[in-house]
Design an enzyme around this catalytic site. Structure first.
Site, mmCIF file in Angstrom:
data_model
loop_
_atom_site.group_PDB
_atom_site.id
_atom_site.type_symbol
_atom_site.label_atom_id
_atom_site.label_comp_id
_atom_site.label_asym_id
_atom_site.label_seq_id
_atom_site.Cartn_x
_atom_site.Cartn_y
_atom_site.Cartn_z
ATOM 1 N N ASN A 1 0.855 -1.193 0.000
ATOM 2 C CA ASN A 1 0.000 0.000 0.000
ATOM 3 C C ASN A 1 0.886 1.237 0.000
ATOM 4 O O ASN A 1 2.111 1.138 -0.012
ATOM 5 C CB ASN A 1 -0.958 -0.022 1.195
ATOM 6 C CG ASN A 1 -0.204 -0.055 2.510
ATOM 7 O OD1 ASN A 1 0.499 0.892 2.852
ATOM 8 N ND2 ASN A 1 -0.323 -1.161 3.235
ATOM 9 N N ASP B 1 -4.020 -6.274 4.944
ATOM 10 C CA ASP B 1 -4.979 -7.183 5.577
ATOM 11 C C ASP B 1 -4.932 -8.573 4.950
ATOM 12 O O ASP B 1 -5.349 -9.542 5.569
ATOM 13 C CB ASP B 1 -6.394 -6.602 5.467
ATOM 14 C CG ASP B 1 -6.615 -5.518 6.517
ATOM 15 O OD1 ASP B 1 -6.269 -5.762 7.685
ATOM 16 O OD2 ASP B 1 -7.094 -4.428 6.157
ATOM 17 N N LYS C 1 10.274 -15.771 -10.328
ATOM 18 C CA LYS C 1 9.445 -14.759 -10.989
ATOM 19 C C LYS C 1 8.474 -15.422 -11.971
ATOM 20 O O LYS C 1 8.889 -16.252 -12.787
ATOM 21 C CB LYS C 1 10.353 -13.779 -11.744
ATOM 22 C CG LYS C 1 9.586 -12.672 -12.413
ATOM 23 C CD LYS C 1 10.483 -11.766 -13.222
ATOM 24 C CE LYS C 1 9.633 -10.790 -14.006
ATOM 25 N NZ LYS C 1 10.404 -10.104 -15.029
ATOM 26 N N PHE D 1 -4.888 3.460 14.671
ATOM 27 C CA PHE D 1 -5.256 4.411 13.637
ATOM 28 C C PHE D 1 -6.382 3.790 12.824
ATOM 29 O O PHE D 1 -6.514 2.565 12.778
ATOM 30 C CB PHE D 1 -4.061 4.717 12.719
ATOM 31 C CG PHE D 1 -3.214 5.847 13.210
ATOM 32 C CD1 PHE D 1 -2.385 5.669 14.303
ATOM 33 C CD2 PHE D 1 -3.250 7.092 12.594
ATOM 34 C CE1 PHE D 1 -1.600 6.712 14.781
ATOM 35 C CE2 PHE D 1 -2.483 8.143 13.049
ATOM 36 C CZ PHE D 1 -1.649 7.963 14.149
ATOM 37 N N LYS E 1 -13.776 0.169 15.319
ATOM 38 C CA LYS E 1 -12.418 -0.369 15.554
ATOM 39 C C LYS E 1 -11.979 -0.092 16.987
ATOM 40 O O LYS E 1 -11.325 -0.928 17.620
ATOM 41 C CB LYS E 1 -11.419 0.247 14.566
ATOM 42 C CG LYS E 1 -11.595 -0.308 13.150
ATOM 43 C CD LYS E 1 -10.737 0.391 12.110
ATOM 44 C CE LYS E 1 -11.110 -0.126 10.728
ATOM 45 N NZ LYS E 1 -10.523 0.644 9.628
ATOM 46 N N LYS F 1 -11.472 -3.512 18.847
ATOM 47 C CA LYS F 1 -10.085 -3.936 19.073
ATOM 48 C C LYS F 1 -9.608 -3.636 20.497
ATOM 49 O O LYS F 1 -8.422 -3.762 20.788
ATOM 50 C CB LYS F 1 -9.149 -3.251 18.053
ATOM 51 C CG LYS F 1 -9.456 -3.608 16.584
ATOM 52 C CD LYS F 1 -8.349 -3.167 15.637
ATOM 53 C CE LYS F 1 -8.780 -3.326 14.194
ATOM 54 N NZ LYS F 1 -7.664 -3.587 13.273
HETATM 55 O O1 PMT Z 1 2.646 6.260 6.476
HETATM 56 P P1 PMT Z 1 2.052 7.554 5.972
HETATM 57 O O2 PMT Z 1 2.273 7.759 4.488
HETATM 58 O O3 PMT Z 1 2.479 8.731 6.797
HETATM 59 O O4 PMT Z 1 0.454 7.443 6.108
HETATM 60 C C1 PMT Z 1 -0.136 7.457 7.378
HETATM 61 C C2 PMT Z 1 -1.270 6.418 7.488
HETATM 62 C C3 PMT Z 1 -2.419 6.789 6.576
HETATM 63 C C4 PMT Z 1 -0.749 5.023 7.105
HETATM 64 C C5 PMT Z 1 -1.703 6.415 9.004
HETATM 65 O O5 PMT Z 1 -2.176 7.697 9.335
HETATM 66 C C6 PMT Z 1 -2.789 5.378 9.267
HETATM 67 O O6 PMT Z 1 -3.984 5.618 9.102
HETATM 68 N N1 PMT Z 1 -2.363 4.150 9.678
HETATM 69 C C7 PMT Z 1 -3.238 2.983 9.884
HETATM 70 C C8 PMT Z 1 -3.551 2.357 8.533
HETATM 71 C C9 PMT Z 1 -4.452 1.166 8.664
HETATM 72 O O7 PMT Z 1 -4.017 0.067 8.429
HETATM 73 O O8 PMT Z 1 -5.658 1.421 9.095
HETATM 74 P P2 PMT Z 1 -6.838 0.303 9.280
HETATM 75 O O9 PMT Z 1 -8.063 1.104 9.535
HETATM 76 O O10 PMT Z 1 -6.833 -0.632 8.141
HETATM 77 O O11 PMT Z 1 -6.388 -0.486 10.565
HETATM 78 C C10 PMT Z 1 -6.829 -0.139 11.881
HETATM 79 C C11 PMT Z 1 -5.698 -0.340 12.869
HETATM 80 O O12 PMT Z 1 -5.361 -1.725 12.957
HETATM 81 C C12 PMT Z 1 -4.408 0.382 12.526
HETATM 82 O O13 PMT Z 1 -3.873 0.890 13.727
HETATM 83 C C13 PMT Z 1 -3.510 -0.706 11.954
HETATM 84 O O14 PMT Z 1 -2.125 -0.458 12.223
HETATM 85 C C14 PMT Z 1 -3.994 -1.938 12.692
HETATM 86 N N2 PMT Z 1 -3.904 -3.190 11.924
HETATM 87 C C15 PMT Z 1 -4.633 -3.341 10.790
HETATM 88 C C16 PMT Z 1 -4.592 -4.544 10.109
HETATM 89 C C17 PMT Z 1 -3.782 -5.597 10.602
HETATM 90 N N3 PMT Z 1 -3.722 -6.746 9.988
HETATM 91 N N4 PMT Z 1 -3.072 -5.402 11.749
HETATM 92 C C18 PMT Z 1 -3.113 -4.222 12.399
HETATM 93 O O15 PMT Z 1 -2.447 -4.060 13.434
#
Ligand code: PMT
Length: 399
Positions: free
Chosen positions: A206, A275, A285, A319, A333, A337
């Protein structure tokens, strides 16, 4: 009691630096004055030497203690550097990283926090050049003590007067408190993307740059925390002082977080974890065949949810990267979580989310409070989150 470098530049307000020095000393700090050549035309170095009890330095080659290189010694010994008053010219030199006198050399050499109290004509303060330099310095973590409104020595009226002495001394006190309010606290942070291999040359990933997570690490370090940064692949230089663990995949990030979670007091998950991953990574490859190709993706573990489920009294921050109904999804979330705080960003909004230097966050607290932050630098967003963490720990300690 802190060692404060007091930079004084060639503004009419230079005489006020005497008062500032005296007040800082009254608070128990020791003050080392550093004057620019222009400042010496407005106020004598001898005045500061008499007030502070320390020889004043002006030129890079001033060596008050024989055998010691002053600009390195003073830079290393300082707990905080305050430049008051700061002219437009000095602000520009600092933004450019020039080192053409003792003050600018010290500002480059020190790793102590830098506070700047500008003083200049309102037209100079509002000039786009000055504001661009201020923005550059803020990005680097320099704190500005905003100038006040009033009538200048030249008769012009507007924003540009040196802030009053109590405001400046209070800003120093606040900053010194901040600089140590996470002392002894271990903050674990995830940052950046994860890359899920398809074959040795391709991956599912991503657009995360890591800027948000690295800014959090910087802010936590600035508050005195011990920081472990678990980072996916990024082009960024990690902040000095953080223990850095580099990973590529979500599974590797999961394992690293599990290994370090028990030792942390605060966990902040800013990484954009993939995810899903390809069910199988091909060993070689895959050749182009011209045929359609279906990739089967399987879910990755939810790192944040897995550790937050056993968080004990740790403070856990997530986040939420959303493209619609941000508050609703973030709320789900937060509770789903088991988080203490979640920072929601709409990644479709210009200036917000992936790659850019700014973000617009909405903080949702476990107790139902919602705090909307304006669009601001990721460093400033990080500072707010770290302040929330520090405030939580203070309340828990009953301080
Ligand atoms: O890195 P930058 O370019 O500065 O961009 C910042 C950002 C957009 C990446 C950051 O601000 C942000 O939003 N990070 C979380 C991105 C994310 O995966 O969001 P989510 O809504 O999909 O996940 C929710 C939370 O679960 C997040 O804290 C994530 O780290 C966590 N997660 C998600 C999936 C997973 N398999 N494991 C996790 O721990």
């Amino acid at each position: 009691m802190a060692k404060i470098l007091l930079g004084v530049t060639g503004s009419i307000a230079a005489y006020r630096a005497c008062d500032i020095a005296r007040e800082l000393m009254r608070e128990g700090h020791s003050v080392q004055a550093v004057l620019t050549r222009a400042a010496t035309r407005l106020i004598s170095p001898d005045t500061f030497a008499a007030l502070t009890g320390n020889p004043v330095v002006v030129d890079v080659f001033d060596e008050p203690v024989p055998g010691q290189i002053a600009h390195i010694r003073l830079a290393q010994e300082a707990d905080l550097a305050l430049i008051a008053p700061a002219t437009a010219h000095t602000i520009a030199r600092l933004a450019l990283g020039l080192a053409d006198d003792m003050l600018t050399t010290l500002a480059l050499a020190t790793r102590a926090p830098i506070l700047i109290a500008p003083a200049m004509n309102p037209a100079m303060w509002s000039h786009p050049a000055t504001q661009a330099h201020v923005a550059t310095l803020r990005e680097r973590g320099v704190v500005f003590i905003e100038p006040a409104y009033g009538i200048m020595a030249c008769g012009d009226e507007g924003w540009g007067k040196l802030a009053d002495t109590p405001t400046i001394v209070q800003a120093v006190a606040l900053h010194l408190r901040h600089a140590s309010d996470l002392q002894g606290v271990h903050v674990l942070i995830t940052a950046g993307p994860t890359y899920e291999p398809i074959d040795p040359v391709r991956f599912v990933g991503n657009r995360s740059s890591g800027k948000m997570g690295y800014a959090l690490a910087e802010a936590a370090l600035a508050h005195g925390a011990t920081v472990t940064l678990i980072t996916g692949p990024t082009a960024l230089t990690p902040p000095a002082g953080a223990t850095v663990i580099r990973v590529q995949t979500a599974q590797q990030m999961y394992e690293a977080v599990q290994a370090h979670f028990d030792a942390c007091d605060v966990f902040i998950a800013a990484a954009a974890v993939a995810d899903y991953r390809p069910e199988r990574a091909l060993p070689r490859k895959r050749k182009r065949t011209g045929e359609a190709w279906t990739l089967r993706l399987v879910p990755n573990p939810d790192i944040l949810a897995s550790v937050a489920a056993r968080k004990g009294d740790r403070f856990v921050v997530g986040f939420a990267a959303e493209t619609d109904k941000a508050l609703q999804h973030a709320q789900a979330k937060l509770s789903g979580k088991n988080l203490d705080l979640i920072a929601a960003n709409n990644v479709l909004e210009p200036g917000s989310g992936f790659e850019v230097d700014t973000n617009r966050l909405t903080l949702l607290y476990a107790d139902g409070r919602i705090e909307e932050l304006p669009l601001m630098s990721k460093r400033a967003c990080a500072e707010r989150i770290i302040e929330v963490v520090a405030e939580h720990l203070r309340q828990r300690r009953g301080a």
